[in-house]
Design an enzyme around this catalytic site. Structure first.
Site, PDB file in Angstrom:
ATOM      1  CD  GLU A   1      10.064  -3.753  -7.647  1.00 24.91           C
ATOM      2  OE1 GLU A   1       9.161  -4.479  -7.168  1.00 24.91           O
ATOM      3  OE2 GLU A   1      11.224  -3.734  -7.204  1.00 24.91           O
TER       4      GLU A   1
ATOM      5  CB  SER B   1       6.155  -6.769   1.771  1.00 26.00           C
ATOM      6  OG  SER B   1       5.996  -6.633   0.421  1.00 26.00           O
ATOM      7  CB  SER B   2       4.684  -3.714   6.859  1.00 23.77           C
ATOM      8  OG  SER B   2       4.019  -2.687   6.157  1.00 23.77           O
TER       9      SER B   2
ATOM     10  CG  ASP C   1       4.712  -7.705  -2.021  1.00 19.37           C
ATOM     11  OD1 ASP C   1       5.693  -7.884  -2.759  1.00 19.37           O
ATOM     12  OD2 ASP C   1       4.065  -6.653  -2.015  1.00 19.37           O
TER      13      ASP C   1
HETATM   14  C1  GLA Z   1       3.836  -3.775  -4.653  1.00 27.86           C
HETATM   15  C2  GLA Z   1       2.870  -4.924  -4.885  1.00 27.86           C
HETATM   16  C3  GLA Z   1       3.579  -6.101  -5.555  1.00 27.86           C
HETATM   17  C4  GLA Z   1       4.343  -5.664  -6.795  1.00 27.86           C
HETATM   18  C5  GLA Z   1       5.217  -4.447  -6.486  1.00 27.86           C
HETATM   19  C6  GLA Z   1       5.874  -3.883  -7.709  1.00 27.86           C
HETATM   20  O1  GLA Z   1       4.801  -4.155  -3.722  1.00 27.86           O
HETATM   21  O2  GLA Z   1       2.319  -5.347  -3.665  1.00 27.86           O
HETATM   22  O3  GLA Z   1       2.640  -7.099  -5.851  1.00 27.86           O
HETATM   23  O4  GLA Z   1       3.448  -5.399  -7.844  1.00 27.86           O
HETATM   24  O5  GLA Z   1       4.460  -3.405  -5.878  1.00 27.86           O
HETATM   25  O6  GLA Z   1       6.789  -4.785  -8.221  1.00 27.86           O
END
Ligand code: GLA
Length: 414
Positions: A39, A136-137, A198
């Site tokens: 993350e 990640s919608s 994502d």
């Molecule tokens: C969000 C961002 C990703 C990533 C995460 C953390 O989801 O869109 O690109 O940086 O946070 O891991």
């Protein structure tokens, strides 16, 4: 890569027909994701290890002969019309920014070179990726939009060997490049400074596999991850992620600052990816305290991802789970992007027998936890989380038992 799994919603097709008078030419589907570990490493050129989940954004679409885009978002019951020639001239709901950005960049970066002009489109949009939950919608929507805009031009990106509609042209556009285009649309048109993870997993997800992605080179390995006697359980804090965007940008800036300072001793580094824990220990005392914590977390997390990939490949779930738990502790105490509700969820989960690992997933400050749970413990897990989380926070969580889904696909209506 581009799968041809039929994810064809009758309801969506009917809605399209009711609205536009004939069947859609195709439906594209792009999944949300959950990150198993890794993350806040993607924007540090590091490693991530996400899976696509079986929750999708779908767009049913047909080309139009003009350069207009006519949209109906089913779940929000909203409509929008804009012209590809003057996209900013019409007042449209905020979610149209994703489509406008993707359409613009596709034209600039892909279609012009190939001698194509973006066609207009009629489309109906729906989906079951929870919005604003850190699954990640947005990326799923961008990827679905990109495939739909290509689709109305009669184009499809694919590996070789995919059965596709006869009059469709397959284009050699690597999914990682399309992912970068989607990321850029979100950065520049929506104003969110997200990383590459994502949209990449939304395009490259594969059933029974997790994606080990090197966010610097965009090289990847699909690691077998079949949930035989365990389940992937996602718990939604149902807390609004209000701080997510501003704090996300602050974390990025701290990481960049750390690199800048350390460059005086290690001139060849360009990101935290280049710093080993050993080297970091030599210089960490020279960094401002907050910068030091942020950098330490990222450097440790990169190592955890690599260890987690080895553990999963060796089916060593104990180690895998321990690494997930350690990742959460780092995000909570060192990177400081968790929140009370996420900590309550992981605290309950990590103390249930049969839970392999539990951590927050995504940007943080709300959103979801990802839990790997042996099947025999899932009922207890569900009951405990429902009861204790609600007692401790006053909020009712949502719990989704997910499968590892396939990446984005297009299904032509032949
Ligand atoms: C969000 C961002 C990703 C990533 C995460 C953390 O989801 O869109 O690109 O940086 O946070 O891991």
């Amino acid at each position: 890569m581009m799968q041809t799994e039929p994810i064809f919603s009758d309801n969506l097709e009917q809605e399209f027909t009711d609205r536009f008078g004939n069947s859609p030419e195709f439906i594209v589907s792009a999944p949300g994701r959950v990150n198993l570990i890794g993350e806040h490493t993607d924007y540090n050129d590091g490693f991530v290890f996400p899976v696509a989940i079986d929750k999708y954004m779908h767009i049913a679409a047909s080309p139009r002969s003009d350069r207009q885009v006519h949209l109906h978002a089913l779940d929000m019951d909203e409509e929008a019309i804009f012209s590809l020639d003057v996209p900013d001239e019409s007042e449209t709901p905020a979610w149209c920014k994703y489509l406008k950005g993707v359409a613009y960049l596709l034209q600039e970066m892909v279609l012009s070179d190939m001698g194509y002009v973006q066609q207009g489109m009629s489309a109906v949009i729906t989906g079951d990726v929870p919005i604003g939950a850190g699954l990640s919608s947005s990326a799923a929507f961008e990827v679905a939009s990109a495939l739909a805009f290509l689709g109305v031009c009669g184009l499809e990106i694919t590996d070789t060997g995919v059965d596709t509609k006869a009059d469709v042209t397959l284009i050699e556009l690597p999914p990682t490049e399309l992912a970068a285009l989607c990321q850029r649309a979100e950065n520049e048109f929506v104003g969110v400074n997200c990383g590459i993870m994502d949209p990449t997993i939304s395009l490259l997800g594969k059933t029974d596999h997790a994606l080990f992605l090197d966010c610097r080179t965009l090289d990847y390995v699909q690691i077998p991850f079949s949930l035989t006697d365990m389940l992937l359980v996602i718990c939604n804090t149902n807390v609004k992620r209000e701080l997510a965007s501003s704090e996300y940008n602050k974390r990025r800036a701290e990481c960049e600052r750390g690199v800048e300072i350390m460059q005086q001793w290690m001139p060849s580094i360009t990101s935290l990816r280049d710093v080993s824990l050993e080297d970091f220990k030599k210089y960490e005392a020279e960094l401002p305290q907050i910068t030091q914590k942020r950098c330490r977390y990222v450097i440790e997390e990169n190592t955890r991802v690599q260890n987690a990939v080895s553990a999963l490949a060796a089916k060593d779930f104990n180690t895998f789970g321990t690494l997930m738990n350690e990742s959460h502790a780092g995000l909570r105490d060192t990177y400081e992007v968790s929140c009370d509700e996420l900590n309550v969820l992981t605290d309950i989960a990590q103390n249930i027998d049969g839970v392999i690992g539990s951590r927050m997933t995504g940007a943080g400050f709300g959103g979801c936890t990802v839990n790997l749970v042996y099947s025999y413990a899932v009922e207890t897990f569900h009951d405990q989380i429902m009861k204790v989380y609600t007692q401790r926070t006053g909020i009712k969580p949502d719990i989704y038992v997910c499968n590892v889904g396939d990446g984005a696909c297009i299904k032509w209506n032949t």
